[in-house]
Structures are given as C-alpha cells and as structure tokens.
Scaffold this active site. Structure first.
Site, PDB file in Angstrom:
ATOM      1  CG  ASN A 159      36.949   1.672  41.743  1.00 52.96           C
ATOM      2  OD1 ASN A 159      36.281   2.541  41.171  1.00 52.96           O
ATOM      3  ND2 ASN A 159      36.507   0.450  41.916  1.00 52.96           N
ATOM      4  NE  ARG A 169      35.683  -0.714  37.864  1.00 57.59           N
ATOM      5  CZ  ARG A 169      34.432  -0.402  38.206  1.00 57.59           C
ATOM      6  NH1 ARG A 169      34.215   0.540  39.118  1.00 57.59           N
ATOM      7  NH2 ARG A 169      33.406  -1.004  37.648  1.00 57.59           N
ATOM      8  CG  HIS A 195      30.933  -5.930  35.687  1.00 61.59           C
ATOM      9  ND1 HIS A 195      29.633  -6.382  35.655  1.00 61.59           N
ATOM     10  CD2 HIS A 195      30.990  -5.016  36.686  1.00 61.59           C
ATOM     11  CE1 HIS A 195      28.928  -5.777  36.597  1.00 61.59           C
ATOM     12  NE2 HIS A 195      29.731  -4.942  37.240  1.00 61.59           N
ATOM     13  CG  HIS A 204      31.246  -9.525  37.606  1.00 56.82           C
ATOM     14  ND1 HIS A 204      32.568  -9.295  37.911  1.00 56.82           N
ATOM     15  CD2 HIS A 204      30.543  -8.595  38.286  1.00 56.82           C
ATOM     16  CE1 HIS A 204      32.654  -8.262  38.750  1.00 56.82           C
ATOM     17  NE2 HIS A 204      31.421  -7.822  38.988  1.00 56.82           N
ATOM     18  N   GLY A 215      26.362  -5.292  41.419  1.00 56.79           N
ATOM     19  CA  GLY A 215      26.226  -5.086  39.985  1.00 56.79           C
ATOM     20  C   GLY A 215      26.531  -6.410  39.322  1.00 56.79           C
ATOM     21  NE  ARG A 239      23.665  -0.958  39.118  1.00 57.82           N
ATOM     22  CZ  ARG A 239      24.912  -1.227  38.734  1.00 57.82           C
ATOM     23  NH1 ARG A 239      25.199  -1.363  37.450  1.00 57.82           N
ATOM     24  NH2 ARG A 239      25.865  -1.391  39.619  1.00 57.82           N
ATOM     25  CG  ASP A 285      23.655  -8.542  51.796  1.00 56.96           C
ATOM     26  OD1 ASP A 285      23.720  -9.768  51.555  1.00 56.96           O
ATOM     27  OD2 ASP A 285      24.570  -7.903  52.335  1.00 56.96           O
ATOM     28  N   GLY A 313      31.024 -10.950  44.202  1.00 56.14           N
ATOM     29  CA  GLY A 313      30.515 -11.179  45.551  1.00 56.14           C
ATOM     30  C   GLY A 313      29.536 -12.313  45.697  1.00 56.14           C
ATOM     31  CB  ILE A 314      26.173 -12.965  44.254  1.00 54.41           C
ATOM     32  CG1 ILE A 314      25.511 -11.809  45.002  1.00 54.41           C
ATOM     33  CG2 ILE A 314      25.211 -14.146  44.140  1.00 54.41           C
ATOM     34  CD1 ILE A 314      24.309 -11.198  44.275  1.00 54.41           C
ATOM     35  N   GLY A 315      28.686 -14.502  43.186  1.00 51.68           N
ATOM     36  CA  GLY A 315      29.219 -15.661  42.480  1.00 51.68           C
ATOM     37  C   GLY A 315      30.237 -16.443  43.278  1.00 51.68           C
ATOM     38  CG  ASN A 329      31.739 -14.688  48.911  1.00 56.95           C
ATOM     39  OD1 ASN A 329      32.711 -15.343  49.260  1.00 56.95           O
ATOM     40  ND2 ASN A 329      31.843 -13.453  48.455  1.00 56.95           N
ATOM     41  CD  GLU A 365      36.331  -5.585  39.144  1.00 57.11           C
ATOM     42  OE1 GLU A 365      35.498  -5.148  38.332  1.00 57.11           O
ATOM     43  OE2 GLU A 365      36.132  -5.640  40.377  1.00 57.11           O
TER      44      GLU A 365
END
Length: 397
Positions: A9, A93, A182, A209, A213, A242, A284, A329-331, A333, A383
């Site tokens: 990747n 990827r 994604h 997701h 991002g 973003r 973050d 990551g957020i979803g 943790n 992924e």
C-alpha cells in the site's frame, strides 16, 4: 513448504507492507510494517503478527531517498526472514480504478497503460499506487502482481447513485461520476458478516468506516447500494483533515473573493479542515476527547451528527436497514463517538449496551441490547487480508 503473498500500500512518502503465509483456509499474517519519511528521512519499521516490533531503523544514508530504495530495503529484510519460502504473488492497493477496472486484475504492460489513464481521476494517490508495480517488476520479475481497487466494490450501485446532475457528456467522456472509496474495507466486512449475523448479511446493512478518512456505505446482500464518497475521497463525512461535503460554490467564493488559488484551496479542503480545522487542536479524536476546549467538543459532535445524517440517507436509499456496523480506527476504538451516533439513532430503534460498547477488544462483537430493533456491531476491518485473498485468487485463475 508454504508460499507467501506480499501486500503493498504505497503513498506519496510511505510504503506499507504486509506479508501473509498461504496454505491455510485464509492467508495468515506473518509480518507487517512500513517505510516512512521517503524523500526526507526514510525509516523502516517491521512488526510481527502480534504487533511486536522486530526492527525500527533509519535506512542507510548512502541509499537514495526514494520509493525504489525503500522497496529494496524492505525486500532485503523480508528475504532474511522468509527462510527459503517464495513469494507467490504481490497484491497492490490502488485507490482508483476509473471506469475500466471494476475487479482485481493481474498487472501487465497493457494494464499499466490503463492505470496511467486513471491518474487524472486521483492525481494525489494514483501515481504512488502505480510506481511500485514497475519497480517490483524489475526486482521480482517472475512474481505475478495484482492490482486491487478501492472503487471496484461500489460499481454495483444503481446508476442513479453513480451519477451527478451534470450533462451526460461529463460522465460519458470524462468519467465524472460518483465512484466511492474504501471499497476493500467494505468488501472485507461483507465477507465476514454472514458468520456474525446471517440475517443482516442477507439484508440491508449500514457500514460506517470511520477513521482519519471516513465514509459510509449501504449494503444489500453484501453488495453496495449507496455510499457517501463520490468522485473523490473528499465528499461525504467530515474527516480528520478533510472537510467532507460542502457547497461547491464555496470554491468559487474562495477563488473570486478570497483570491485563493487552486493549490491553496486544495491544502485547505484536504489538509486543514475536518476535525483539525473545526477544533483548531487536532485531527485525532483522542486529543479532542481529552480537551476542555468547547471547539473540540463541537467538532466531535459535528462529526457524529453527520454520521447520523448519512445513516438516515443510506436508509432511505435502501428503504430501511437491518443492521449497523462500525469499523476502522474511530469506528472500532472510539466508544464515545459510537455512543453519540447510536443515541441519535434511537428513533430508528437503536439501543446500545453501554457496558459492551465501552469494552476494549479487538474482536468483532455486538454492542446493542437484545431488544434493539437494529443490531449494532463492531467489526475490525482488514483491507490487507482482502488484497491477499484477491491476489491469490487472481493468480490461481
């Protein structure tokens, strides 16, 4: 002796890798890591499957600071670890497949020419995704390589979901349409959901997701029906840096009234907005939760609110939904963000188990109460494993 599959990747200044062993029902991770700081101060880090650090070093000072050298350094380290086994395939990827690539494909010179034509659709990512293919063709000339596309999964969307309200010539001649991204993550979730909730997998599922991002997708029987990202990975949800969806006329306003040029606007909407821009503190979520600054809380609340709005939009596209999945990551943790989203979806019958939601676990699990009309799951995405599967299947075919 088992064979290996290498997953690459590549970005503008880094190359992430994962090495899998074949032979079992599913490829098994052996090593992972990255070469980072390419062109500036290249460093190489590698870990085992249990996340134990095996090496962390600066790359030799006499090596050129480029992707070619980083790949050579990476392969040299891997060759010292694979104990005579051979690499059977390399999977890459690729962010954008354009209109031409809607499934994984074995890389040939003709395919590389086709990939070069997609660069205009993803100029920030595509050149860096493609370059290692050419380098590895020289370093590993007998090893087949496979390109796996983040846009491919979304090609099952109905045409009405893929179009913008622009003259058709922009879609037909210039490829201007809603591609979605994604996709490899969503495809992995779709592959494991039947073993977690067969009813949800066969029905309508909203997958969130959420990471640096962020995007969401509505799946019907494991196929994409709608997604939040469009022509670029900028549309839809606000993200770490973003902005997500904004009024397109704002770009004209920035140009005509604030006298910003294209590079300044690109920097603003890709790197200075989202959670970072709204909070003025960090991209973050952990930093924002820890801060007492009201702008930090507002940024978190705004992010969650947009997730809720997009969930409702996807429900409309699918005429309802039967399950909600958090990933990335957020979803995976951030229990605070998940709770905020779910509490705003109570009108749909979502009821979460606060204790289960707050647990720290890397395993897939249900976090909704037994009486919740819509079950809610956390499912860690993978992924890299999805790419390894595709690479092996494509080479075997």
């Amino acid at each position: 002796m088992s064979e290996l599959v290498l997953v690459i990747n590549a970005g503008s200044s880094s190359i992430k890798f994962s090495l899998f062993e074949t032979g079992a029902a599913d490829p098994v991770l052996l090593f992972k890591g990255l070469a980072d700081g390419i062109y500036v101060d290249p460093k190489f880090v590698a870990k085992d499957a249990d996340d134990n650090k095996l090496v962390s070093e600066s790359m030799p000072a006499d090596m050129p600071k480029n992707h070619d050298s980083a790949l050579r350094h990476m392969l040299a380290w891997l060759n010292s670890r694979i104990e005579g086994r051979t690499i059977a395939a390399v999977g890459h990827r690729v962010v954008h497949g354009g209109l031409s690539f809607c499934q994984p494909v074995r890389i040939t010179e003709e395919v590389l020419k086709g990939l070069d034509e997609t660069i205009a659709l993803a100029p920030l990512h595509a050149p860096h995704n493609i370059m290692p293919m050419r380098v590895l063709a020289q370093l590993l000339p007998t090893v087949p390589q496979v390109a796996c596309f983040d846009t491919a999964f979304h090609r099952t969307q109905p045409e009405i979901e893929q179009q913008y309200a622009l003259p058709y010539e922009f879609s037909e001649k210039h490829g201007i349409r809603r591609y979605g991204f994604h996709g490899l993550s969503y495809e992995f979730i779709a592959s494991v959901l039947p073993g977690i909730d067969a009813k949800a997998a066969a029905g309508r599922t909203v997958v969130a997701h959420l990471g640096n991002g962020s995007s969401m997708a509505g799946l019907i029987n494991g196929h994409c029906q709608a997604t939040t990202m469009g022509f670029t990975a900028l549309e839809g949800l606000p993200m770490g840096t973003r902005c997500g969806t904004i009024d397109p006329a704002l770009i004209l306003h920035f140009m005509s009234h604030l006298k910003m040029d294209a590079s300044q606007i690109e920097e603003l909407i890709y790197k200075q907005s989202g959670l970072l821009g709204m909070s003025g503190i960090s991209s973050d979520m952990r930093d924002l939760h820890a801060s007492k600054d009201p702008h930090a809380k507002f940024a978190v609340d705004y992010f969650a609110h947009r997730v809720v709005r997009e969930a409702a939009s996807l429900a409309a596209a699918m005429q309802g939904f039967d399950a909600l999945v958090f990933t990335a990551g957020i979803g995976e943790n951030d229990d605070i963000a998940r709770a905020t989203v779910c509490n705003e979806l109570r009108w749909l019958g979502v009821e979460i188990d606060e204790v289960e939601n707050a647990k720290r676990s890397g395993e897939a699990r249900c976090i909704s109460l037994p009486g919740s009309r819509i079950p809610v799951y956390i499912i860690p995405t993978n992924e890299e494993l999805m790419i390894a599967r595709h690479a092996l299947k494509c080479v075997a075919a």
